[in-house]
Design an enzyme around this catalytic site. Structure first.
Site, mmCIF file in Angstrom:
data_model
loop_
_atom_site.group_PDB
_atom_site.id
_atom_site.type_symbol
_atom_site.label_atom_id
_atom_site.label_comp_id
_atom_site.label_asym_id
_atom_site.label_seq_id
_atom_site.Cartn_x
_atom_site.Cartn_y
_atom_site.Cartn_z
ATOM 1 N N HIS A 203 0.848 -1.197 0.000
ATOM 2 C CA HIS A 203 0.000 0.000 0.000
ATOM 3 C C HIS A 203 0.878 1.240 0.000
ATOM 4 O O HIS A 203 2.008 1.221 0.496
ATOM 5 C CB HIS A 203 -0.920 0.033 1.231
ATOM 6 C CG HIS A 203 -2.088 -0.888 1.144
ATOM 7 N ND1 HIS A 203 -3.095 -0.738 0.203
ATOM 8 C CD2 HIS A 203 -2.429 -1.976 1.890
ATOM 9 C CE1 HIS A 203 -4.000 -1.692 0.371
ATOM 10 N NE2 HIS A 203 -3.614 -2.463 1.376
ATOM 11 N N GLU B 65 -9.087 2.953 -3.138
ATOM 12 C CA GLU B 65 -9.159 3.994 -4.168
ATOM 13 C C GLU B 65 -8.351 5.227 -3.792
ATOM 14 O O GLU B 65 -7.713 5.850 -4.653
ATOM 15 C CB GLU B 65 -10.619 4.376 -4.414
ATOM 16 C CG GLU B 65 -10.812 5.369 -5.541
ATOM 17 C CD GLU B 65 -12.264 5.607 -5.881
ATOM 18 O OE1 GLU B 65 -12.527 6.293 -6.899
ATOM 19 O OE2 GLU B 65 -13.147 5.095 -5.149
#
Length: 309
Positions: A38, A109
């Site tokens: 991430h 997102e």
């Protein structure tokens, strides 16, 4: 049951923080060090900022010697499949054959928006994910001296030399995971060495494992060739005070952790992990959120892991 350490560096960690955890995990007998892929914290400021998953694992490959290394899960939206196959195979060589690739469709997102990464709708993301699995595994499996071609809707490869190759015998294990009822089990049965269920009850693990076993049978694959694993947050203390301190350090409630994670005393942790073993898991990824608390790893290695042998 194998115990693996799983970290979330986007929440705030430097490479040196991750190196310290990986080395302690190796020293104390854990099977693997995994990290998320991430680029943005889900809460808090995330300082000092994100570290790239495969850059991190390349460094750790040279600074560890035994422990296996991998991702839960690399986002298919972040990288093109050809370069991803090259990167992972290179880290495999750098580690002496200790790498595993967990890969998913991508879901967060906000991190895509923050770093200018395209974020298609879910259907397209999953289509791209399926093609990435086909390309990455196809490149690795192409015999030396032959070329690889792929004509998909989203990716096209022509005359690829399909290099470099993984160095570990049998190739790089691929992990697929999630709770999808149809496509995910089918993809796991076709491409994965391991199927992982993240942060769900033992009962849900059993149900999802059964779905993947059925998909394996439908594909003509022996279900026993699949590794079934679970991922769960870790919070264990020698006494109530230590448990409460560790829960507070990660901003969680003790009762909630006991319900949803591997939490409580070492004896309680053994009982919880036993329920996941009964559900079919032979491997558990312990999500460690306070990376400075290396004593936490020591405690579980000393008082929980020996009871799972």
């Amino acid at each position: 049951m194998q115990l693996r350490i799983f970290t979330e560096p986007q929440q705030g960690a430097s490479y040196d923080d991750l190196l310290a955890v990986a080395r302690r995990a190796e020293e104390t007998g854990y099977d693997a060090f995994f990290r998320s892929d991430h680029y943005l914290a889900m809460a808090g400021d995330g300082l000092p900022g994100p570290t790239d998953a495969w850059v991190t694992l390349a460094g750790l490959a040279r600074e560890t010697s035994r422990i296996r290394l991998g991702t839960l899960m690399t986002a298919a939206t972040f990288r093109l499949p050809g370069p991803l196959a090259i990167s992972v195979a290179q880290v495999d060589a750098m580690s002496g054959g200790r790498v595993e690739l967990g890969i998913g469709s991508g879901w967060f997102e906000a991190e895509h928006e923050a770093y200018g990464i395209p974020f298609p709708e879910l259907g397209e993301r999953f289509d791209r994910y399926e093609e990435q699995l086909a390309v990455v595994t196809g490149l690795w499996a192409t015999p030396p001296g032959e070329t690889f071609d792929f004509a998909g809707r989203h990716y096209r490869l022509t005359g690829s030399p399909a290099l470099p190759k993984p160095v570990q015998p049998g190739g790089i294990p691929v992990l697929v995971g999630g709770s999808g009822a149809r496509r995910t089990p089918r993809l796991a049965a076709r491409y994965a060495a391991e199927f992982n269920v993240p942060f769900m009850s033992a009962e849900e693990n059993a149900r999802l494992f059964a779905g993947v076993r059925s998909a394996c049978e439908e594909a003509g694959r022996d279900p026993s060739s699949m590794v079934f694993s679970s991922a769960l947050v870790l919070c264990v203390g020698r006494d109530d005070a230590e448990l409460a301190r560790r829960a507070a350090a990660i901003g969680r409630d003790v009762d909630e952790l006991r319900e949803h994670g591997v939490a409580g005393s070492p004896a309680e942790a053994v009982d919880i992990l036993g329920r996941y073993a009964d559900a079919g898991a032979t491997r558990v990824y312990l999500q460690v959120l306070d990376l400075a608390d290396l004593d936490h790893l020591d405690l579980v290695a000393a008082e929980v892991a020996p009871q799972l042998a």
